[in-house]
Write a protein that holds these residues in place. Structure first.
Motif, short mmCIF file in Angstrom:
data_model
loop_
_atom_site.label_atom_id
_atom_site.label_comp_id
_atom_site.label_asym_id
_atom_site.label_seq_id
_atom_site.Cartn_x
_atom_site.Cartn_y
_atom_site.Cartn_z
N ASP A 74 6.18 95.61 43.74
CA ASP A 74 7.06 96.65 44.24
C ASP A 74 7.30 97.64 43.11
OD1 ASP A 74 9.00 98.27 45.30
OD2 ASP A 74 10.16 96.64 46.18
N LYS A 75 6.79 98.86 43.26
CA LYS A 75 6.85 99.84 42.17
C LYS A 75 8.25 100.40 41.95
CE LYS A 75 2.29 99.97 41.59
NZ LYS A 75 1.61 99.56 40.35
N ILE B 54 26.76 96.11 33.23
CA ILE B 54 25.44 96.74 33.09
C ILE B 54 24.93 97.05 34.49
CG2 ILE B 54 23.10 96.49 32.19
CD1 ILE B 54 24.23 94.23 30.37
N ASP B 55 24.81 98.32 34.77
CA ASP B 55 24.27 98.77 36.06
C ASP B 55 22.96 99.47 35.76
OD1 ASP B 55 23.69 99.82 38.53
OD2 ASP B 55 25.68 100.68 38.88
N TYR B 56 21.88 98.70 35.77
CA TYR B 56 20.58 99.21 35.33
C TYR B 56 19.50 98.66 36.25
CZ TYR B 56 16.58 100.10 32.23
OH TYR B 56 15.39 100.52 31.72
N PRO B 57 18.94 99.50 37.13
CA PRO B 57 17.92 99.03 38.07
C PRO B 57 16.70 98.47 37.34
CG PRO B 57 18.75 101.19 38.69
CD PRO B 57 19.26 100.92 37.32
N LEU B 58 16.06 97.49 37.98
CA LEU B 58 14.92 96.83 37.36
C LEU B 58 13.70 96.85 38.30
CD1 LEU B 58 16.75 93.67 35.97
CD2 LEU B 58 15.96 95.63 34.64
N VAL B 59 12.56 97.15 37.74
CA VAL B 59 11.30 97.00 38.47
C VAL B 59 10.86 95.56 38.30
CG1 VAL B 59 8.88 97.70 38.60
CG2 VAL B 59 10.65 99.39 38.10
N GLU B 60 10.51 94.92 39.40
CA GLU B 60 10.14 93.51 39.33
C GLU B 60 8.91 93.31 38.47
OE1 GLU B 60 9.35 89.66 42.25
OE2 GLU B 60 9.22 91.69 43.06
#
Length: 259
Positions: free
Chosen positions: A119-120, A100-106
């Motif tokens: 951090d947007k 799973i290569d899926y960026p995440l917003v904190e």
């Protein structure tokens, strides 16, 4: 008393129970029983955190016994120079192995992250998973007459907050017992029919290079009675970490693409 998995003059690792805070925090100002103070009192020595596990997550928690070793270990975690293997029970059938290569917003917690800055921008987040076992049980959940579950092995390549929980939700296989990202109907079903409550996510193995001896070190945490009971109910007892001798790649490499 906590189960001590490993201890020498530089490090100590314990099997953190689900529901325990690693240290006192804004999450619960009145919580007096936390891992750090319990270990300190148990071994009679001050301990230093080098990484964390979410409160509902159980398994291997490593601590240092000096500031210098804590600094070195924190760098290993920051630079992804170790391997972590988790196990989880998820909704649905997972047969394959994939990434799973899926960026995440904190996601900031209103209490625990009270003073943190949001951090947007989404940060790179990569998790590897592998289906180990599947089961279908005659329990009606929602519109279906049966319920399907899988035991999966999870290896995070990066370390974002709630990464594994959010990634499994992203691929429509949320972790059972996850009150934030899970399927509440299945959470209730597993609790009611199998007496298993809480997040079914366990940090089973931690492979690292010892910061002082520089020798490979593998620390494993057996599953507690809650896990073992559900594994028996689902016919997965042979998958328990203390039984199956899972092999982990001990080659510690630095992932320079994510810092």
């Amino acid at each position: 008393m906590l189960d001590i998995l490993y201890q020498d003059e530089h490090l100590v690792a314990v099997n953190k129970p689900s529901g325990w805070l690693v240290h006192r925090s804004w999450l619960d100002r009145h919580e007096k029983v936390v891992v750090m103070q319990t270990v300190r009192d148990q071994i009679g020595q001050h301990v230093f955190t080098v990484h964390r596990l979410d409160r509902p997550t159980s398994g291997v928690l490593l601590m240092a016994l000096s500031n210098e070793v804590a600094r070195q270990m924190s760098q290993q975690f920051e630079h992804h120079q170790l391997n972590k293997v988790y196990h989880a029970v998820v909704r649905g059938h997972v047969h394959e192995a994939d990434t799973i290569d899926y960026p995440l917003v904190e996601h900031l917690d209103k209490i625990a992250d009270k003073f943190a800055k949001q951090d947007k921008e989404a940060q790179p987040a990569i998790s590897h998973y592998r289906g180990l076992s599947q089961v279908e049980v005659p329990i009606a959940v929602g519109p279906y007459d049966t319920a399907r579950y899988s035991l999966v092995e999870l290896t995070p390549q990066t370390g974002r907050k709630h990464q594994l929980r959010r990634h499994m939700k992203h691929i429509f296989h949320p972790i059972i017992g996850d009150s934030a990202y899970g399927d509440l109907r299945h959470n209730r079903a597993v609790a009611e029919h199998f007496g298993c409550q809480g997040l079914m996510l366990h940090a089973s193995h931690l492979a690292l290079q010892h910061p002082v001896t520089h020798q490979p070190l593998l620390i494993s945490a057996p599953w507690d009675s809650r896990w073992q009971n559900l594994m028996t109910e689902f016919g997965w007892a042979s998958q328990c970490p203390e039984y199956n001798g899972v092999e982990i790649n001990l080659a510690i490499t630095q992932d320079s693409s994510v810092r």
